[in-house]
Design a protein around this motif. Structure first.
Motif, PDB file in Angstrom:
ATOM      1  N   PHE A 276       0.847  -1.192   0.000  1.00 13.95           N
ATOM      2  CA  PHE A 276       0.000   0.000   0.000  1.00 13.95           C
ATOM      3  C   PHE A 276       0.886   1.247   0.000  1.00 13.95           C
ATOM      4  N   ILE A 277       0.518   2.239  -0.813  1.00  9.31           N
ATOM      5  CA  ILE A 277       1.169   3.537  -0.731  1.00  9.31           C
ATOM      6  C   ILE A 277       0.463   4.367   0.335  1.00  9.31           C
ATOM      7  N   GLU A 278       1.151   5.393   0.839  1.00  7.57           N
ATOM      8  CA  GLU A 278       0.611   6.164   1.961  1.00  7.57           C
ATOM      9  C   GLU A 278       0.465   7.638   1.601  1.00  7.57           C
ATOM     10  N   LEU A 279      -0.668   8.212   1.995  1.00  8.59           N
ATOM     11  CA  LEU A 279      -0.926   9.637   1.874  1.00  8.59           C
ATOM     12  C   LEU A 279      -1.293  10.167   3.252  1.00  8.59           C
ATOM     13  N   HIS A 280      -0.503  11.108   3.762  1.00  9.66           N
ATOM     14  CA  HIS A 280      -0.727  11.678   5.089  1.00  9.66           C
ATOM     15  C   HIS A 280      -1.213  13.109   4.950  1.00  9.66           C
ATOM     16  N   PHE A 281      -2.446  13.354   5.380  1.00  5.14           N
ATOM     17  CA  PHE A 281      -3.014  14.701   5.349  1.00  5.14           C
ATOM     18  C   PHE A 281      -2.781  15.335   6.722  1.00  5.14           C
ATOM     19  N   ILE A 282      -1.705  16.096   6.819  1.00  3.67           N
ATOM     20  CA  ILE A 282      -1.271  16.703   8.074  1.00  3.67           C
ATOM     21  C   ILE A 282      -1.876  18.101   8.190  1.00  3.67           C
ATOM     22  N   HIS A 283      -2.330  18.449   9.391  1.00  2.62           N
ATOM     23  CA  HIS A 283      -3.133  19.652   9.603  1.00  2.62           C
ATOM     24  C   HIS A 283      -2.564  20.890   8.924  1.00  2.62           C
ATOM     25  N   ASP A 284      -1.285  21.167   9.119  1.00  7.74           N
ATOM     26  CA  ASP A 284      -0.726  22.438   8.647  1.00  7.74           C
ATOM     27  C   ASP A 284      -0.431  22.469   7.148  1.00  7.74           C
TER      28      ASP A 284
ATOM     29  N   THR B 221      -2.548  20.760   4.693  1.00 11.03           N
ATOM     30  CA  THR B 221      -3.687  20.512   3.821  1.00 11.03           C
ATOM     31  C   THR B 221      -3.972  21.770   2.998  1.00 11.03           C
ATOM     32  N   PRO B 222      -4.367  21.628   1.702  1.00 11.02           N
ATOM     33  CA  PRO B 222      -4.749  20.409   1.001  1.00 11.02           C
ATOM     34  C   PRO B 222      -3.586  19.643   0.372  1.00 11.02           C
ATOM     35  N   GLY B 223      -2.357  19.985   0.749  1.00  8.25           N
ATOM     36  CA  GLY B 223      -1.234  19.180   0.310  1.00  8.25           C
ATOM     37  C   GLY B 223      -1.135  17.919   1.157  1.00  8.25           C
ATOM     38  N   TYR B 224      -0.147  17.088   0.859  1.00 10.75           N
ATOM     39  CA  TYR B 224       0.024  15.894   1.684  1.00 10.75           C
ATOM     40  C   TYR B 224       1.473  15.414   1.655  1.00 10.75           C
ATOM     41  N   PHE B 225       1.801  14.633   2.674  1.00 12.35           N
ATOM     42  CA  PHE B 225       3.083  13.962   2.800  1.00 12.35           C
ATOM     43  C   PHE B 225       2.879  12.534   2.328  1.00 12.35           C
ATOM     44  N   TRP B 226       3.837  11.998   1.564  1.00 12.76           N
ATOM     45  CA  TRP B 226       3.643  10.644   1.046  1.00 12.76           C
ATOM     46  C   TRP B 226       4.822   9.737   1.361  1.00 12.76           C
TER      47      TRP B 226
ATOM     48  N   ALA C  38      12.172   3.668  -0.188  1.00 12.08           N
ATOM     49  CA  ALA C  38      10.872   4.344  -0.271  1.00 12.08           C
ATOM     50  C   ALA C  38      11.068   5.728  -0.862  1.00 12.08           C
ATOM     51  N   ASN C  39      10.111   6.127  -1.685  1.00  8.65           N
ATOM     52  CA  ASN C  39      10.042   7.500  -2.183  1.00  8.65           C
ATOM     53  C   ASN C  39       9.221   8.284  -1.166  1.00  8.65           C
ATOM     54  N   VAL C  40       9.836   9.288  -0.565  1.00  8.33           N
ATOM     55  CA  VAL C  40       9.200  10.070   0.490  1.00  8.33           C
ATOM     56  C   VAL C  40       9.124  11.515   0.017  1.00  8.33           C
ATOM     57  N   GLY C  41       7.963  12.128   0.172  1.00 14.02           N
ATOM     58  CA  GLY C  41       7.862  13.486  -0.341  1.00 14.02           C
ATOM     59  C   GLY C  41       6.736  14.288   0.264  1.00 14.02           C
ATOM     60  N   LEU C  42       6.662  15.512  -0.179  1.00 18.88           N
ATOM     61  CA  LEU C  42       5.698  16.473   0.336  1.00 18.88           C
ATOM     62  C   LEU C  42       5.334  17.435  -0.781  1.00 18.88           C
ATOM     63  N   GLY C  43       4.035  17.689  -0.959  1.00 17.34           N
ATOM     64  CA  GLY C  43       3.608  18.604  -2.003  1.00 17.34           C
ATOM     65  C   GLY C  43       2.466  19.490  -1.539  1.00 17.34           C
TER      66      GLY C  43
ATOM     67  N   SER D 136     -10.962  16.087  -9.562  1.00 12.95           N
ATOM     68  CA  SER D 136      -9.848  16.141  -8.614  1.00 12.95           C
ATOM     69  C   SER D 136      -9.708  17.542  -8.016  1.00 12.95           C
ATOM     70  N   TYR D 137      -9.959  18.548  -8.830  1.00 13.99           N
ATOM     71  CA  TYR D 137      -9.873  19.923  -8.336  1.00 13.99           C
ATOM     72  C   TYR D 137     -10.955  20.188  -7.288  1.00 13.99           C
ATOM     73  N   ARG D 138     -12.143  19.661  -7.520  1.00 15.39           N
ATOM     74  CA  ARG D 138     -13.222  19.803  -6.530  1.00 15.39           C
ATOM     75  C   ARG D 138     -12.851  19.101  -5.228  1.00 15.39           C
ATOM     76  N   LEU D 139     -12.270  17.911  -5.331  1.00 19.77           N
ATOM     77  CA  LEU D 139     -11.855  17.182  -4.134  1.00 19.77           C
ATOM     78  C   LEU D 139     -10.704  17.887  -3.435  1.00 19.77           C
ATOM     79  N   GLN D 140      -9.807  18.464  -4.224  1.00 16.78           N
ATOM     80  CA  GLN D 140      -8.684  19.213  -3.645  1.00 16.78           C
ATOM     81  C   GLN D 140      -9.197  20.335  -2.756  1.00 16.78           C
ATOM     82  N   LYS D 141     -10.195  21.070  -3.241  1.00 21.90           N
ATOM     83  CA  LYS D 141     -10.754  22.175  -2.458  1.00 21.90           C
ATOM     84  C   LYS D 141     -11.465  21.660  -1.210  1.00 21.90           C
ATOM     85  N   LEU D 142     -12.097  20.484  -1.326  1.00 26.50           N
ATOM     86  CA  LEU D 142     -12.774  19.888  -0.184  1.00 26.50           C
ATOM     87  C   LEU D 142     -11.771  19.481   0.892  1.00 26.50           C
TER      88      LEU D 142
END
Length: 412
Positions: free
Chosen positions: A202-210, A212-217, A226-231, A354-360
């Motif tokens: 499983f790949i991981e997506l972490h939605f961290i409070h500060d 969002t709407p970006g995530y750490f992966w 592992a490929n580790v990143g933040l966007g 995806s853009y609608r979900l991004q805003k959500l």
């Protein structure tokens, strides 16, 4: 001087896919890249089912060769982490052709080289590496491409621009300027020995409070890597005043739960940054005698950041239209509008969703609520599993009433 009907600028996944599709359609082409291969490309390294499905349908032997290598790890699902720490695991029961995994993670230095090797199998693809085009001259019958020293010149009737997010042609000739509201900044690092990686791929997506709407992966790779990143979206990043590199360091070293998993991890190489031109804003991606493919056409998914799948898909669309243009001897802007229309129909609806979900997902409380709805709700888990291949189900996820309904269903 080389004379050709079709020249492709950029030999990454978008350009290589276009060339392979043209070859299978019986159309020769010239494929040009400024780099030599193998070469690294800063990326999240995730390869979706779009890519494998397209390549398998083109020629099952391509994917057979891919599966015979050891450059990829299988992806069978996702782990989502809400800002409150709630973890939700969503398996992907959907299998690709021949029963293989629905997705993969593979370093771009390896996957792009695999595609170049496939290109070299096709005698009607002229591959020219280490050729940096500095001049684009519009001619009556198409485009003239030339290196700065003038030693390499190509005349073509159709130019397929697939040279990535920093494409000079895209920016200065096609007019696709950077828009920070539709652009993301990201960092990528390679680590060895990250703790508690999924044994089920499983790949991981972490939605961290500060952030969002970006995530750490965290995307598992072969050999314990592992490929580790933040966007994060560029305009939000600027508004928050965050330093992306410092934020990544804080997550890895001090985040209450994530840092524990990195206590024995080793950083391999350096942390690299990259930009993602998102497909959340409709743009013209064709003109007289040219089309823009993949990142050069700003076709990156706004919520996942995936670019490889859309690059390959748009490359296949470009190749199929090129076949018609050659037959009709028509490479005009009016004829090539068909490319914009088909890309919008096939990929545009996905990116708009995806853009609608991004805003959500910009609201941590909303993400926490969504995680609460999913946790322990078997019906919801089945919906999320099926959404991987069902656009209509993904459309439901952007509707607040859907989550309210699922919340009360789960309580019962």
């Amino acid at each position: 001087m080389i004379q050709t009907d079709i020249a492709i600028l950029g030999a990454g996944p978008g350009g290589a896919s276009t060339a392979l599709k043209l070859s299978h359609l019986g159309l020769p082409c010239v494929l040009i890249d400024k780099a030599d291969f193998p070469r690294d490309k800063v990326c999240g390294d995730a390869i979706s089912g779009k890519v494998t499905t397209l390549l398998h349908r083109l020629d099952p032997a391509i994917m057979a060769r891919f599966h015979g290598m050891s450059i990829q790890s299988d992806v069978w699902g996702m782990r989502f982490y809400a800002p409150n720490g709630k973890r939700v695991e969503v398996p992907f029961p959907i299998k690709s052709e021949a029963g293989h995994a629905p997705g993969y993670v593979s370093k771009r230095i390896d996957f792009d080289q695999f595609l170049i090797d496939e290109v070299r199998r096709r005698p009607d693809i002229q591959l020219h590496l280490n050729k940096e085009i500095s001049s684009f001259k519009r001619q009556e019958t198409g485009w003239r491409l030339q290196t700065a020293d003038g030693d390499f010149t190509v005349n073509c009737r159709l130019l397929v621009v697939a040279d990535g997010a920093h494409s000079r042609f895209s920016r200065t000739i096609a007019g696709l300027e950077k828009d920070t509201a539709h652009h993301a900044a990201a960092l990528r690092a390679y680590y060895r020995n990250v703790g508690d990686l999924s044994e089920r791929g499983f790949i991981e997506l972490h939605f961290i409070h500060d952030i969002t709407p970006g995530y750490f992966w965290i995307f598992p790779l072969p050999d314990g890597m592992a490929n580790v990143g933040l966007g994060m979206r560029s305009d939000i990043l600027a508004k928050k005043g965050l330093n992306l590199k410092e934020t990544l360091r804080w997550i890895i070293e001090k985040h209450p739960t994530i840092s524990e998993r990195f206590k024995d991890a080793e950083l391999i190489g350096k942390v690299h940054g990259f930009g993602l031109p998102l497909g959340s804003k409709p743009r013209p991606i064709s003109g007289d005698h040219y089309v823009l493919v993949g990142d050069a056409g700003h076709l990156v998914d706004p919520i996942t950041g995936e670019g490889i799948g859309n690059a390959c898909y748009s490359g296949f669309i470009a190749a199929e239209l090129a076949e018609k243009c050659v037959q009709e001897n028509d490479f005009s802007a009016a004829r090539l509008q068909a490319y914009d229309i088909r890309v919008a129909r096939v990929l545009g609806s996905e990116m708009a969703l995806s853009y609608r979900l991004q805003k959500l997902l910009a609201y941590p409380r909303v993400v926490n609520f969504m995680a609460r709805v999913v946790a322990g709700n078997q019906r919801m888990m089945q919906v999320l599993s099926r959404m991987y291949a069902d656009f209509d189900l993904r459309l439901e996820l952007a509707r607040p009433w859907f989550w309210i309904k699922m919340f009360f269903t789960g309580k019962r």
